[in-house]
Design an enzyme around this catalytic site. Structure first.
Site, mmCIF file in Angstrom:
data_model
loop_
_atom_site.group_PDB
_atom_site.id
_atom_site.type_symbol
_atom_site.label_atom_id
_atom_site.label_comp_id
_atom_site.label_asym_id
_atom_site.label_seq_id
_atom_site.Cartn_x
_atom_site.Cartn_y
_atom_site.Cartn_z
ATOM 1 N N ASP A 131 0.845 -1.201 0.000
ATOM 2 C CA ASP A 131 0.000 0.000 0.000
ATOM 3 C C ASP A 131 0.876 1.246 0.000
ATOM 4 O O ASP A 131 2.034 1.195 0.408
ATOM 5 C CB ASP A 131 -0.839 0.057 1.288
ATOM 6 C CG ASP A 131 -1.959 -0.968 1.308
ATOM 7 O OD1 ASP A 131 -2.135 -1.702 0.325
ATOM 8 O OD2 ASP A 131 -2.660 -1.026 2.342
ATOM 9 N N ARG A 181 -0.557 -0.372 -8.648
ATOM 10 C CA ARG A 181 -1.966 -0.086 -8.353
ATOM 11 C C ARG A 181 -2.131 1.431 -8.291
ATOM 12 O O ARG A 181 -1.475 2.100 -7.495
ATOM 13 C CB ARG A 181 -2.354 -0.690 -7.000
ATOM 14 C CG ARG A 181 -3.773 -0.348 -6.580
ATOM 15 C CD ARG A 181 -3.932 -0.370 -5.078
ATOM 16 N NE ARG A 181 -3.691 -1.678 -4.542
ATOM 17 C CZ ARG A 181 -3.304 -1.878 -3.272
ATOM 18 N NH1 ARG A 181 -3.093 -0.878 -2.448
ATOM 19 N NH2 ARG A 181 -3.105 -3.088 -2.829
HETATM 20 C C1 LIG Z 1 -8.158 -1.608 -4.211
HETATM 21 C C2 LIG Z 1 -7.876 -0.275 -3.563
HETATM 22 C C3 LIG Z 1 -6.691 -0.094 -2.870
HETATM 23 C C4 LIG Z 1 -6.402 1.150 -2.291
HETATM 24 N N1 LIG Z 1 -5.182 1.344 -1.700
HETATM 25 C C5 LIG Z 1 -4.838 2.586 -1.290
HETATM 26 C C6 LIG Z 1 -3.523 2.867 -0.833
HETATM 27 O O1 LIG Z 1 -2.659 1.979 -0.740
HETATM 28 N N2 LIG Z 1 -3.231 4.159 -0.484
HETATM 29 C C7 LIG Z 1 -4.148 5.174 -0.568
HETATM 30 O O2 LIG Z 1 -3.816 6.321 -0.287
HETATM 31 N N3 LIG Z 1 -5.410 4.914 -0.978
HETATM 32 C C8 LIG Z 1 -5.780 3.663 -1.334
HETATM 33 N N4 LIG Z 1 -7.047 3.437 -1.783
HETATM 34 C C9 LIG Z 1 -8.090 4.470 -1.590
HETATM 35 C C10 LIG Z 1 -8.098 5.510 -2.693
HETATM 36 O O3 LIG Z 1 -6.973 6.340 -2.597
HETATM 37 C C11 LIG Z 1 -9.357 6.387 -2.636
HETATM 38 O O4 LIG Z 1 -9.385 7.077 -1.419
HETATM 39 C C12 LIG Z 1 -10.660 5.627 -2.783
HETATM 40 O O5 LIG Z 1 -10.549 4.613 -3.716
HETATM 41 C C13 LIG Z 1 -11.786 6.578 -3.238
HETATM 42 O O6 LIG Z 1 -11.458 7.170 -4.462
HETATM 43 P P1 LIG Z 1 -12.139 6.784 -5.861
HETATM 44 O O7 LIG Z 1 -11.051 6.536 -6.831
HETATM 45 O O8 LIG Z 1 -13.084 5.664 -5.681
HETATM 46 O O9 LIG Z 1 -12.831 8.094 -6.348
HETATM 47 P P2 LIG Z 1 -13.875 9.069 -5.664
HETATM 48 O O10 LIG Z 1 -13.972 10.245 -6.566
HETATM 49 O O11 LIG Z 1 -13.526 9.301 -4.231
HETATM 50 O O12 LIG Z 1 -15.198 8.233 -5.700
HETATM 51 C C14 LIG Z 1 -15.906 7.979 -6.897
HETATM 52 C C15 LIG Z 1 -17.247 7.404 -6.517
HETATM 53 O O13 LIG Z 1 -17.072 6.114 -5.904
HETATM 54 C C16 LIG Z 1 -17.950 5.953 -4.784
HETATM 55 N N5 LIG Z 1 -17.140 5.870 -3.559
HETATM 56 C C17 LIG Z 1 -15.824 6.141 -3.424
HETATM 57 N N6 LIG Z 1 -15.430 5.929 -2.159
HETATM 58 C C18 LIG Z 1 -16.527 5.535 -1.478
HETATM 59 C C19 LIG Z 1 -16.765 5.169 -0.135
HETATM 60 N N7 LIG Z 1 -15.799 5.161 0.785
HETATM 61 N N8 LIG Z 1 -18.027 4.800 0.211
HETATM 62 C C20 LIG Z 1 -19.019 4.780 -0.703
HETATM 63 N N9 LIG Z 1 -18.841 5.112 -1.988
HETATM 64 C C21 LIG Z 1 -17.622 5.484 -2.383
HETATM 65 C C22 LIG Z 1 -18.847 7.162 -4.778
HETATM 66 O O14 LIG Z 1 -19.977 6.880 -5.549
HETATM 67 C C23 LIG Z 1 -18.006 8.225 -5.455
HETATM 68 O O15 LIG Z 1 -18.762 9.231 -6.042
HETATM 69 C C24 LIG Z 1 -7.344 2.209 -2.373
HETATM 70 C C25 LIG Z 1 -8.532 2.008 -3.081
HETATM 71 C C26 LIG Z 1 -8.791 0.816 -3.678
HETATM 72 C C27 LIG Z 1 -10.064 0.662 -4.452
#
Ligand SMILES: Cc1cc2nc3c(=O)[nH]c(=O)nc-3n(C[C@H](O)[C@H](O)[C@H](O)COP(=O)(O)OP(=O)(O)OC[C@H]3O[C@@H](n4cnc5c(N)ncnc54)[C@H](O)[C@@H]3O)c2cc1C
Length: 309
Positions: A131, A181
């Protein structure tokens, strides 16, 4: 970044809440939206059920910033046991770890040694993922990753599109054919180093995703994991990749357990690689708060549970 989001992310740092959150039934109840349970058995059972739907999984034991060597050793032993259970159950499941869980704050060599034990225990056809944590850890994480990648092929790293630096960080990663990732980024970072506006983060995400799927990256055999729930980005990227002739099986989408379930299923059914990251463990408070911060509606969900409890 909205004030609410910033406030929630600041609250995620509270040492008192980190130690005491599990006392609150309303929090325990709300967290079940994002994790199948606190035990590894819960995570592996969820992985088994998702595998039936052709959705692969990653599992991660929640925890960060451990404070002594014995704890780093015990986390490493725990993950070795998990890797063995995944192998025994023949699950399509990979493991994702935080370097601060493996001792990064204590001793970089200790952390590296613990990491390599896990990489060696992971099957060669499965990636051991690292991560990406808060910005002060980015240099160390990438250095440790590049060192490990020289010795082992089956290790991957996360990069965050909200950081201005990530475009440059991708250069060596693409050159060595890394498993990467791509996420938007989950922490509270200052405007000096990270895009404050969501539209800029989204634009950066698209640009970086295209680089990870470019002919140069494909030639180097980069594994690009597009980790987002953003349907607009997913749609645009699929359209772009189709026009570029990127094979469908190179498009891998990763999401978090409990979020956009229908979309996870749709992508798997349409023949894309679809994977879900399942978290488990008792130290869920800071991770849970980051999930709340990602979507204001989650705070309403928490409030509904509060008034319903
Ligand atoms: C497999 C995976 C691994 C990850 N690993 C890391 C990491 O190592 N380090 C790190 O900093 N971050 C990590 N993240 C988190 C990432 O950085 C984001 O904070 C998170 O994925 C939300 O961003 P988004 O790309 O979905 O976009 P956003 O613009 O935040 O969300 C797009 C849409 O997705 C839905 N959505 C997003 N989040 C949520 C939620 N929590 N609850 C409900 N609906 C939601 C909503 O409909 C939103 O409008 C990881 C995420 C994933 C999927």
């Amino acid at each position: 970044m909205s004030l609410l989001r910033r406030a929630i992310l600041m609250a995620s740092q509270s040492p008192w809440m980190r130690a005491n959150a599990r006392r609150y039934r309303v929090l325990r109840r709300t967290v079940t939206r994002f994790m199948p349970g606190e035990k590894v058995e819960d995570a592996l059972e969820a992985a088994r059920q998702l595998a039936e739907k052709r959705i692969a999984t990653l599992v991660t034991h929640l925890g960060e910033n451990i404070s002594d060597r014995a704890e780093a050793e015990s986390v490493t032993q725990h993950y070795l046991g998990v890797l063995e259970r995944i192998r025994a159950a023949t699950l399509p499941t990979e493991v994702s770890v935080k370097l601060t869980q493996l001792g990064l704050d204590l001793d970089r060599e200790l952390c590296y040694a613990n990491l390599t034990k896990l990489i060696e225990a992971a099957p060669p056809d499965k990636t051991l993922w690292i991560d990406m944590e808060q910005s002060p850890y980015v240099d160390a994480t990438l250095e440790i990753y590049l060192r490990a990648r020289q010795a082992y092929a089956n290790v991957g790293v996360c990069v965050q599109a909200y950081l201005y630096r990530t475009g440059k960080d991708l250069d060596p990663l693409i050159a060595i054919g890394a498993a990467v990732r791509l996420v938007k980024g989950a922490y509270n970072e200052p405007a000096e180093i990270a895009y404050p506006k969501k539209s800029d983060v989204d634009a950066s995400y698209m640009e970086l995703a295209k680089r990870l799927l470019s002919p140069e990256a494909r030639k180097a055999r980069v594994r690009a994991a597009i980790a987002t729930h953003d349907r607009a980005i997913i749609t645009e990227l699929i359209e772009w990749a189709t026009a570029q002739g990127v094979p469908k099986n190179l498009l891998e989408f990763q999401m978090l357990y409990g979020i956009q379930r229908a979309e996870q299923l749709r992508l798997a059914q349409e023949g894309f690689r679809s994977a879900v990251l399942i978290s488990y463990g008792t130290f869920w408070y800071p991770w849970f708060m980051r999930r709340l911060a990602e979507r204001p509606a989650n705070v309403l969900f928490l409030a509904r549970n509060f008034f319903g409890s």
